[in-house]
Scaffold this active site. Structure first.
Site, PDB file in Angstrom:
ATOM      1  CE  LYS A 163      32.783  31.581  41.524  1.00  0.00           C
ATOM      2  NZ  LYS A 163      33.635  32.421  40.668  1.00  0.00           N
ATOM      3  CG  ASP A 188      37.007  31.554  40.747  1.00  0.00           C
ATOM      4  OD1 ASP A 188      37.981  32.307  40.964  1.00  0.00           O
ATOM      5  OD2 ASP A 188      36.067  31.867  40.005  1.00  0.00           O
ATOM      6  CD  GLU A 213      39.047  31.110  37.497  1.00  0.00           C
ATOM      7  OE1 GLU A 213      38.733  31.821  36.527  1.00  0.00           O
ATOM      8  OE2 GLU A 213      38.332  30.176  37.912  1.00  0.00           O
ATOM      9  CG  ASP A 238      38.625  35.105  35.647  1.00  0.00           C
ATOM     10  OD1 ASP A 238      38.446  35.755  34.600  1.00  0.00           O
ATOM     11  OD2 ASP A 238      37.679  34.727  36.353  1.00  0.00           O
ATOM     12  CE  LYS A 262      35.221  34.058  33.569  1.00  0.00           C
ATOM     13  NZ  LYS A 262      34.944  34.670  34.890  1.00  0.00           N
TER      14      LYS A 262
END
Length: 368
Positions: A163, A188, A213, A238, A262
Site C-alpha cells: 500500500k 496499491d 493499482e 480496482d 473482485k
C-alpha cells in the site's frame, strides 16, 4: 432453483495482524454469511464482503444486510431463477449494492454446482488445478514492510502488493527494492493521487513494478487514461470497475492495462466471468483481488482464479494469513507458492459449523 430457506449470519473475527492503508486500519473484520437451502436439502454458501464502514465502497455490513433482507431476498420470491447466471438480471431492479447482490448470487452458484455434482471451478469454466498465490502487505513503516515480506517469501508467496501514498511511496519502494531486487511488486494507491502528481508518479517507473493499482479517484476512468499515457508502469483499475460496462469503457479509453476483478465489487460471479471473458478477448490482463475475506469468499475467489485469463497471482492467501481459525474445513493453505483448486462439488470446502457459531453475532432464517 427451488430455494426453500435463506439464512443470514452476521459474524466478526479479529485479524491476526492489523491491516493498514492510508485510509485507515482494520483490526476486526465483520461480514455476512449467506446459506441457501433448496427443497432437496442441498446447501449453497456466499459471503458479504462489505466492511463495517464505507471506506472502500459506499456499502457496509449493515447496509448489505438491509438490502438482503428487505429487497434482494423478497425479490427472489417472485422470480423464477433457473440458473445462477440469471440472478444478476433479477437484482438489477435495484441500483448498485453490488456486495449485497454478490453475497446471495455466489451462494446460488455454489448450490447449482453441488446440484450438478461438479466443482464450482469446473462449473464456471476453470481450467487450472493450481493457482499462484500473492499477498498484501499493509504496514505503517518500511522496516515493518520488510519484515512482513521476508516472512511471506519464506512461506512461498510469489508476489507482494504494498500500500502506497504520496508521503511514503518512493522511499518505501526503494527500500523494498534494495532488499528484494527481483521481487514482483504491485503498488496499491487506493486513490491517493491526482493528475497533479504525474511527475511524482513517473519516478516510480524506475522500480519495474508489475502495476500501480487505482492511483486516482475511486470512480474515475477518464483521468486514468490521461495518466496511463504518461507512465511506463501499467495502471490497474480496482474501485472504478463496478459493472461490465465500466470494464468495457476503461479498456476502450485506454484507462488501464490490467483489471483487478473482485466478485463482491462487481456484483457476483456472473459479471466477474463476463469481465474475464472480455479482457481475455482484448488482451487485457486480469487478476483476482481480495477483501480480507473469510473462507467462503476465499473459496469463490479460488474458483474464479482458476479461469484461463487470470495470469497474475491474486490476493488469495492462506486462511492462516488472517485468522486463528477460519470458518471452512479444510482451511486454505499455500504450498510452494500455490493453492490447490478443490475438485469436490461446489466451492469444495465444508463449513466449520462450530467456528461459524462461535463467531456469529446474529442468525436469521427467511423462508421463500
Amino acid at each position: 432453483m427451488n430455494i426453500k430457506t435463506i439464512t443470514l449470519y452476521k459474524i466478526a473475527m479479529p485479524l491476526k495482524t492489523p491491516f493498514s492503508t492510508h485510509l485507515g486500519t482494520v483490526k476486526d473484520r465483520e461480514g455476512i454469511i449467506i446459506e441457501v437451502i433448496d427443497q432437496e436439502g442441498r446447501k449453497g454458501y456466499g459471503e458479504g464482503v462489505a466492511f463495517s464502514s464505507p471506506w472502500y465502497t459506499e456499502e457496509t455490513v449493515e447496509t448489505s444486510y438491509h438490502m438482503l433482507k428487505e429487497f434482494l431476498i423478497p425479490k427472489m420470491r417472485n422470480a423464477d431463477i433457473k440458473h445462477p447466471s440469471e440472478a444478476g438480471q433479477v437484482f438489477d431492479a435495484f441500483r448498485r449494492n453490488q456486495m449485497a447482490k454478490a453475497s446471495l448470487e455466489t451462494a446460488l452458484w455454489d448450490l447449482a454446482a453441488k446440484k450438478e455434482d461438479i466443482s464450482l471451478s469446473k462449473y464456471i469454466g476453470g481450467q487450472r488445478e493450481l493457482i499462484p498465490s500473492g499477498v498484501v502487505v499493509g504496514a505503517k513503516t518500511k522496516e515493518e514492510a520488510r519484515r512482513q515480506i521476508e516472512y511471506y517469501l519464506e512461506s512461498g508467496y510469489q508476489r507482494v502488493k504494498i500500500k502506497i501514498s504520496p508521503s511514503n511511496d518512493y522511499e518505501l519502494i526503494s527500500e523494498i527494492r534494495r532488499f528484494f531486487p527481483d521481487l514482483p511488486i504491485m503498488a496499491d494507491a487506493n486513490s491517493a493521487y491526482s493528475l497533479d502528481d504525474i511527475e511524482h508518479l513517473k519516478r516510480l517507473d524506475d522500480f519495474g513494478l508489475l502495476m500501480i493499482e487505482q492511483p486516482l479517484e475511486y470512480d474515475d476512468i477518464v483521468d486514468h487514461a490521461k495518466l496511463q499515457k504518461e507512465l511506463k508502469t501499467p495502471i490497474c483499475l480496482d474501485e472504478s470497475i463496478v459493472t461490465f460496462n465500466d470494464a468495457r469503457r476503461a479498456v476502450e479509453l485506454g484507462s488501464c492495462k490490467i483489471i483487478n476483478i473482485k466478485i463482491g465489487r462487481v456484483g457476483g460471479l456472473g459479471t466477474a466471468k463476463k469481465i474475464h471473458d472480455y479482457c481475455l478477448d482484448k488482451g487485457i490482463q486480469v487478476w483476482c483481488g481480495g477483501m480480507l475475506e473469510f473462507g467462503i469468499s476465499r473459496a469463490h475467489n479460488i474458483a474464479l482464479a482458476s479461469m484461463e485469463g487470470f495470469s497474475i497471482p491474486g490476493d488469495i492467501s492462506a486462511s492462516g494469513r488472517y485468522w486463528e481459525e477460519d470458518i471452512i474445513l479444510p482451511e486454505v493453505t499455500v504450498e510452494n507458492g500455490m493453492i490447490k483448486v478443490p475438485d469436490k462439488p461446489g466451492i469444495g470446502y465444508e463449513i466449520n459449523e462450530k467456528r461459524l457459531n462461535e463467531v456469529s453475532t446474529s442468525k436469521e432464517s427467511i423462508a421463500l
